[in-house]
Scaffold this motif. Structure first.
Motif, mmCIF file in Angstrom:
data_model
loop_
_atom_site.group_PDB
_atom_site.id
_atom_site.type_symbol
_atom_site.label_atom_id
_atom_site.label_comp_id
_atom_site.label_asym_id
_atom_site.label_seq_id
_atom_site.Cartn_x
_atom_site.Cartn_y
_atom_site.Cartn_z
ATOM 1 N N THR A 105 1.067 -1.375 -0.072
ATOM 2 C CA THR A 105 0.087 -0.511 -0.177
ATOM 3 C C THR A 105 0.513 0.972 0.057
ATOM 4 O O THR A 105 0.539 1.969 -1.077
ATOM 5 C CB THR A 105 -1.030 0.030 1.246
ATOM 6 N N LEU A 106 1.826 0.641 1.103
ATOM 7 C CA LEU A 106 2.987 2.561 1.283
ATOM 8 C C LEU A 106 4.104 2.848 0.002
ATOM 9 O O LEU A 106 3.525 4.015 -0.456
ATOM 10 C CB LEU A 106 3.474 2.047 2.637
ATOM 11 N N GLY A 107 3.730 1.591 -0.849
ATOM 12 C CA GLY A 107 4.969 1.965 -2.133
ATOM 13 C C GLY A 107 4.178 2.702 -3.040
ATOM 14 O O GLY A 107 4.739 3.231 -3.703
ATOM 15 N N MET A 108 2.485 2.313 -2.927
ATOM 16 C CA MET A 108 1.494 2.130 -4.464
ATOM 17 C C MET A 108 1.317 3.435 -3.839
ATOM 18 O O MET A 108 1.351 4.476 -5.349
ATOM 19 C CB MET A 108 0.384 0.958 -4.619
ATOM 20 N N VAL A 109 1.123 4.267 -3.428
ATOM 21 C CA VAL A 109 0.580 5.289 -2.425
ATOM 22 C C VAL A 109 2.068 6.277 -2.628
ATOM 23 O O VAL A 109 1.318 7.434 -3.252
ATOM 24 C CB VAL A 109 0.604 5.640 -0.926
ATOM 25 N N PHE B 81 1.452 -1.704 -11.892
ATOM 26 C CA PHE B 81 2.030 -3.502 -11.905
ATOM 27 C C PHE B 81 3.339 -2.946 -11.436
ATOM 28 O O PHE B 81 3.855 -3.362 -10.328
ATOM 29 C CB PHE B 81 2.412 -4.000 -12.930
ATOM 30 N N ILE B 82 4.135 -1.911 -12.456
ATOM 31 C CA ILE B 82 5.595 -1.300 -11.884
ATOM 32 C C ILE B 82 5.755 -0.748 -10.344
ATOM 33 O O ILE B 82 6.795 -1.498 -9.895
ATOM 34 C CB ILE B 82 6.095 -0.259 -13.045
ATOM 35 N N ALA B 83 4.302 -0.142 -9.778
ATOM 36 C CA ALA B 83 4.466 0.124 -8.547
ATOM 37 C C ALA B 83 4.356 -0.967 -7.259
ATOM 38 O O ALA B 83 4.943 -1.219 -6.364
ATOM 39 C CB ALA B 83 3.009 1.332 -8.045
ATOM 40 N N ALA B 84 3.503 -1.559 -8.095
ATOM 41 C CA ALA B 84 3.949 -3.072 -6.912
ATOM 42 C C ALA B 84 5.064 -4.089 -6.691
ATOM 43 O O ALA B 84 4.911 -4.324 -6.015
ATOM 44 C CB ALA B 84 2.402 -3.721 -7.272
#
Lengths: 211, 211, 211
Positions: free
Chosen positions: B40-44, B72-75
């Motif tokens: 969650t925090l990486g994608m946010v 996809f890249i953010a995850a």
């Protein structure tokens, strides 16, 4: 409105009530808030996830903001928590149960709404999870807690399961109503199994704070 | 898609990856989060700034939410941080570098998007800065830190420089592509100079807490 | 623009200025922020409530974001607080007064905007309160304080009073301008009475933390 719709609306309002009571009780437990705070935090918990979903899919004003029944039920749940407070603790298992009902319904209906608005399955699953877990996340941020969903219990994962099953069901030719109920039941079951056995999502493998 | 667009998309995805890795690593460093939290925090961090921009200019659903490559890249970046964790520390300088690339690109493209939507230069510059710094701000709020951008380092100021140059370039008759690259480079350079010499934005002149 | 509109605009900009100064001073008092932080937090305090309102009623981009005068006044108020800082403390009563003016105007105009967009009275009252109290809430969240509006003083309740009176006035056949001024004055009066007598919203009746 046929009986199916009435049943769904009733469950949805029950989920909203449980989210509001649970949200307001969490606020009372972790922060010294007044009636404005309890009302705000209960309503944010109950309605916040759907608000974020509706912003992201450009379905504004948010559906539950325009429907006075949701506002009323969310305010009612918050006020119940305000006036009964600690006396509700003995109802905690019941509230957890209804909260799981809310989680399951919000995950499934959030995903369905995303798909209805033409979003892809991945986006719709994310929306389902946000609908289910977003309100509690905003509440925790407002009372200065790291959102529970980010570090403890199984909460987002059951929601993701229910949302994913919903997306698969819609993409396939399965008869939708019973299978969507099945998706919600899977979410509900995993959530309650997690509560019962105190299961948690995996922690980072090499994290120094864990040792 | 010509080679210019492919180059820009590649850089934009690299910036997104760096934001996600950096965001997830920051989350792991400052909070005891599980896999849901890191994801969650990486994608946010990677997508949040663009989401706020797209809400403010009424470009909903957000562009990067609808494009599975960004999700996809953010995850992916978040999961890399989750599984490798502290082992990534030795890559910190590289990640800071790519984060600066992301900052520069997001500041410039955020401003350009504002101008394209017919907003004035001031509004577009603000949007550029929000695109670049908004995601990290939400992440910090979620993990109970005062957002770094509000009190330390040079982060928003390089973004504001890149955004302002972009607005000037578009308003003038300068040939846009090379000059926009110049704007991004100025942002990038100021950010890296700030990192290298440990520069910070000015503190309040008479603030008792500073003494 | 007739004299009534000029008077309203002047008051609205004064309210915005007071919100920005007050917001930036609160930020300086409770967090160690730099110029980027003060500017951001002052502007968020002054403009944030209206932004949430405009998102919820799908009036995007937000009105005050598109009007450079509001951006300028909000930035100006923040920079005044940055440069004068503690020296403004002796002006605290004046700033509290203008903050109450802002509260009253934002509660009334927020409600009116909701009604103009076709929302029901309940929704419009909620929007009025959000317009008045939303910006300070976001600021407090950003500097790691539990939002003041949730636990102390009378802030949301005067706003709710002004918003409710506004909704009643519009629903009735009362001549609107003088009565809307009356609604704002009631909000202002209750707010200042609360400040003077140090009144607070009710706390939960059975809360163990209160004992």
């Amino acid at each position: 409105m046929d009986s199916g719709h009435i049943a769904l609306l009733t469950l949805d309002l029950l989920g909203t009530l449980a989210f509001a009571v649970n949200g307001a009780m969490t606020a009372l437990k972790f922060a010294r808030v007044d009636i404005v705070g309890v009302l705000t935090l209960g309503m944010v918990t109950a309605l916040g996830g759907g608000f974020i979903r509706d912003i992201l899919i450009d379905s504004l004003p948010p559906t539950t903001f325009m429907d006075w029944r949701y506002l009323f039920i969310a305010a009612l749940g918050s006020l119940i928590a305000f006036f009964l407070g600690p006396r509700l603790e003995k109802l905690a298992p019941t509230i957890t149960l209804f909260d799981a009902v809310g989680l399951s319904l919000f995950a499934v209906t959030g995903t369905l709404k995303g798909l209805t608005f033409g979003l892809g399955p991945i986006q719709s699953i994310i929306l389902g999870v946000i609908t289910a877990a977003g309100g509690g996340t905003i509440r925790d941020i407002m009372i200065q807690r790291i959102p529970a969903v980010l570090h403890t219990e199984l909460y987002a994962i059951p929601a993701a399961l229910g949302a994913s099953l919903t997306a698969v069901i819609v993409a396939s030719s399965l008869p939708s109503v019973p299978w969507v109920v099945f998706a919600a039941l899977m979410c509900f079951t995993l959530r309650m199994v997690g509560v019962h056995f105190d299961l948690h999502a995996p922690k980072p493998p090499h994290h120094s704070k864990d040792t």
